[in-house]
Design an enzyme around this catalytic site. Structure first.
Site, PDB file in Angstrom:
ATOM      1  N   ASP A 481       0.830  -1.126   0.087  1.00  0.00           N
ATOM      2  CA  ASP A 481      -0.065  -0.051   0.030  1.00  0.00           C
ATOM      3  C   ASP A 481       0.930   1.226   0.110  1.00  0.00           C
ATOM      4  OD1 ASP A 481      -2.252   1.518  -0.073  1.00  0.00           O
ATOM      5  OD2 ASP A 481      -3.162   0.458   1.742  1.00  0.00           O
ATOM      6  N   ASP A 551     -10.948   2.096  -3.484  1.00  0.00           N
ATOM      7  CA  ASP A 551     -11.404   1.785  -2.115  1.00  0.00           C
ATOM      8  C   ASP A 551     -12.859   2.014  -2.210  1.00  0.00           C
ATOM      9  OD1 ASP A 551      -9.119   1.118  -0.726  1.00  0.00           O
ATOM     10  OD2 ASP A 551      -8.946   3.182   0.150  1.00  0.00           O
TER      11      ASP A 551
HETATM   12  C1  DGJ Z   1      -5.955   1.800   1.810  1.00  0.00           C
HETATM   13  C2  DGJ Z   1      -6.181   0.684   0.795  1.00  0.00           C
HETATM   14  O1  DGJ Z   1      -6.812   0.941  -0.255  1.00  0.00           O
HETATM   15  C3  DGJ Z   1      -7.317  -0.342   1.606  1.00  0.00           C
HETATM   16  O2  DGJ Z   1      -7.560  -1.466   0.905  1.00  0.00           O
HETATM   17  C4  DGJ Z   1      -6.701  -0.740   3.002  1.00  0.00           C
HETATM   18  O3  DGJ Z   1      -5.548  -1.506   2.741  1.00  0.00           O
HETATM   19  C5  DGJ Z   1      -6.127   0.580   3.845  1.00  0.00           C
HETATM   20  N1  DGJ Z   1      -5.066   1.545   2.904  1.00  0.00           N
HETATM   21  C6  DGJ Z   1      -5.373   0.164   4.908  1.00  0.00           C
HETATM   22  O4  DGJ Z   1      -4.995   1.266   5.640  1.00  0.00           O
END
Ligand code: DGJ
Length: 728
Positions: A481, A551
């Site tokens: 991430d 997301d």
């Molecule tokens: C952002 C990601 O897009 C989410 O899927 C998740 O992993 C969060 N970060 C966790 O902090």
């Protein structure tokens, strides 16, 4: 040979499967762009560059001034230079040791060979064998500074793809600064094009936008340190009388994950120039005598049949010549991720329960997302402390993984390696390791700072911590991430002469770390992520075969995101999960997620018995349609941005023996008729609808279409997945 040099006319012809790109050497020294478009057989192209109207507003090049012949301001220069009479967009600007930015490169030599070279320290597309492609290297020199420029073009025989990269060497005696170095500079003799680009933000990434080219410069760019949620490093120019299925379409995609700029200028001759490369804002690179600088790669895709075929060209090319490693062709596991279901609130029992319940639903892998390390129970601490929180997990990670494995599930983990929390052991020990300008405030983003990836000591530290976790545990999947952009860009390790190299050095550092980790653990399936899809680019796909798309898991919102993403990225790279969002029923969510690398993003304990039965069925569909969606051809049929009511796409097997049509009803506008025409089938084949056994010709399905009306109004949240198989 896909690449040839006509010695008499002094013209390079670069042929991919269906396109030709041609460059001329005028008067033995000026590199001029002659053509890019549908494949043509001959090289009689000099006339395409001839432009009249020489006037004093366009200075003549000194060596041609006597016969009033050549002006860089008028000619379609193949790699336009700053300050030497071409006032349109420049591809190259070099500041000499006295601070002057006039740049002027002239052809000196070239080389043509089979295969494609690697790009040092940068992600790049590749040949599986040397006979797949030819490469042309053109060498041009700025005599004044000693800058030797290598323009490197590769043409692929099985794809309508040409790639370009650029290398600069300092063959002079003084250091100089590269102020701008583009990776491609393409000229078109017209401005009758629509520009398509992908814009957005967090939760709304990569919406396709179309506009007609206008006089002046139209640009998209990122200054955030990553390719960004806001603009993807992709642009298409499509014939303004064409579109999805008709007309010339040229796609440009940058194999780079940092700051980029794509500028398109239409000039006073109604001609167009597209320049794509590292964003020159916040960039310079000092090149000492003997040093070289490698600029990233540009990928150019061409189709004579619109954007749809251009996209399929990218998809095939990236699936075969960009994505690498164990997972390139290996079936991806059906996963469940803990993030949307549990956030930071989990312990070992929660995760083992997830594994048990998800296994029953057809899942194969459990991903433990953010919150397993340091003392992290919210997003305000511990990034950089990549050691297991054994208190939270009630013991070592290996024990938890054994229990998950005993449930018949594989185990995946989450990291955010380029970040550092101010509340972390690593920050307390090394406050100088975060990206900042000494003496200035540091702007937090999600309560975190960015760690200085330009530094070898920082990268070694992060590598060692990650290696420790990954080597001691049975980990099958890793989500990488990256949740905030860079601000106050600077490194304590760079002196003032080199400080403006920071952004590029940062991404080179990230690539180096990714290379080390992915090479050390070749069997782990890696998925990149950046607060959703904030770094969805070919650079990332070189290291990690899939990317978390967004997301935003609302299936109706996802339509726009996935349609845009499909402009150049294959379905096999597109992370798409079914979540608990309430907008539609589970079937519709699954129908949308089946477009990509399918999975679930929910806590199974909240599913009713009825839900569970639906989920089991959708898991089975993932397996049933895997080959079709991962190796078949995508056809966009009705774009969500063009129709308020519905949206449709299909996958068609390469041999045209089967197709899966998906139609989603987006809102509750009363409608009582729904007919959809399929695409990409063989007119002469007969296809059977699996649902009702009816048999139709491909010609009928593509021209008369299929009537999906179920009587009365068709209400929101409804989906149709119709599968046809060839009958002989
Ligand atoms: C952002 C990601 O897009 C989410 O899927 C998740 O992993 C969060 N970060 C966790 O902090």
């Amino acid at each position: 040979m896909p690449i040839s040099f006509d010695k008499e006319r002094r013209i390079f012809k670069i042929d991919s499967l269906n396109s030709t790109y041609a460059i001329g050497v005028f008067r033995g020294e000026f590199l001029v762009h002659l053509y890019y478009g549908k494949k043509i057989p001959d090289t009689n192209l000099i006339h395409t560059a001839f432009r009249g109207g020489f006037a004093s507003i366009s200075p003549l090049t000194a060596s041609t001034a006597d016969d009033g012949y050549f002006s860089t301001d008028i000619q379609p220069m193949e790699y336009a230079c700053n300050g030497s009479g071409d006032y349109r967009l420049a591809a190259l600007s070099i500041k000499d040791s006295e601070g002057r930015s006039t740049t002027d490169i002239r052809y000196v030599d070239h080389k043509i060979y089979s295969g494609k070279p690697k790009l040092k320290d940068l992600p790049h597309t590749y040949c599986n064998s040397d006979d797949e492609a030819d490469t042309l290297e053109i060498y041009a020199v700025d005599k004044f500074t000693g800058a030797k420029v290598t323009l490197c073009y590769t043409a692929f025989k099985n794809h309508s793809i040409i790639t370009q990269s650029v290398k600069i060497e300092n063959t002079g005696t003084e250091a100089f600064e590269i102020e701008k170095v583009a990776s491609c500079c393409v000229n078109f003799p017209s401005m009758s094009y629509n520009m398509v680009n992908l814009y957005g933000t967090w939760l709304r990434e990569r919406t396709a936008q179309t506009r007609h080219l206008a006089h002046g410069i139209q640009s998209i760019a990122s200054k955030r340190g990553s390719s960004s949620h806001n603009h993807n490093p992709f642009v298409a120019l499509v014939d303004d009388k064409g579109g999805e299925d008709y007309g010339d379409a040229f796609g440009f995609n940058f194999v780079y994950s940092g700051n980029f700029a794509i500028d398109i200028e239409t000039d006073y001759m109604d001609c167009t120039r597209l320049v794509m490369g590292i964003n020159p804002i916040d960039f310079t690179w000092v090149l000492e005598p003997g040093e070289e600088f490698q600029a990233p790669e540009a990928v150019m895709a061409y189709s004579a049949n619109g954007l749809g075929e251009m996209s399929r060209t990218f998809h095939d090319f990236y699936s075969n010549n960009l994505i690498r490693g164990t997972w390139k062709k290996k079936k991806r596991p059906l996963l469940i991720n803990s993030w949307e279901g549990s956030g930071f609130s989990f312990d070992d029992e929660t995760l083992v329960r997830y594994a048990r319940q998800a296994k029953e639903l057809g899942c194969e892998l459990l991903v433990m997302d953010d919150g397993w390390f340091g003392v992290r129970n919210s997003d305000n601490c511990s990034l950089g402390d990549w050691y297991v929180n054994e208190k939270k997990l009630n013991g070592p990670l290996s024990k938890l993984i054994e229990r998950v494995n005993a449930e018949g599930m594989e185990f995946g983990i989450w990291f955010e390696p380029e970040m550092i929390s101010p509340d972390s052991d690593i920050y307390r020990a090394h406050p100088d390791w975060c990206v900042h300008v000494e003496g200035r405030d540091i702007s937090p983003g999600r309560q975190q700072y960015v760690i200085d990836m330009t530094r070898q000591d920082v990268r070694d530290n992060i590598f060692n911590q990650m290696y420790d976790v990954l080597s001691k545990n049975n980990i099958a999947y890793l989500k990488w991430d990256y949740n905030r952009p860079i601000s106050e860009p600077a490194s304590m390790s760079l002196d003032k002469k080199h400080q403006k190299e920071f952004f590029h050095r940062f991404i080179l550092g990230t690539y180096e770390l990714m290379d080390r980790i992915t090479s050390a653990f070749p069997n782990i399936l890696f998925e990149s992520c950046a607060g959703g899809g904030g770094r969805y680019d070919p650079g990332m796909l070189y290291y990690m075969p899939q990317t978390w798309c967004s997301d935003n898991t609302d299936p109706i919102e996802r339509l726009r995101i996935q349609f845009g993403t499909s402009m150049c990225y294959p379905a096999s790279s597109m992370g798409a999960h079914v979540s608990a969002c309430k907008r539609t029923g589970l079937e519709t969510k699954a129908a949308v997620a089946l477009w990509g690398t399918f999975g679930y993003e929910l806590d199974p304990k909240h599913l009713t018995e009825e839900d569970k039965e639906i989920v089991k069925k959708t898991s089975a569909l993932y397996h049933k349609y895997y080959d079709l969606t991962h190796y078949g051809d995508l056809y966009r049929i009705i774009a969500p941005t063009e129709d308020e009511f519905k949206c449709a796409w299909s996958f068609v097997a390469k041999d045209k023996s089967e197709t899966l049509l998906t139609v989603i009803i987006k809102n509750r506008t009363p409608h009582n008729f729904l007919n959809v025409r399929l695409k990409g089938l063989d007119e002469n084949k007969m296809y059977q609808n699996e649902a009702d056994g009816e048999i139709y010709s491909g010609a009928l399905l593509m021209n008369a279409g299929i009537n999906l009306t179920l009587g009365g109004d068709i209400n929101g949240g409804m989906n149709f997945m119709v599968y046809f198989k060839e009958v002989k």
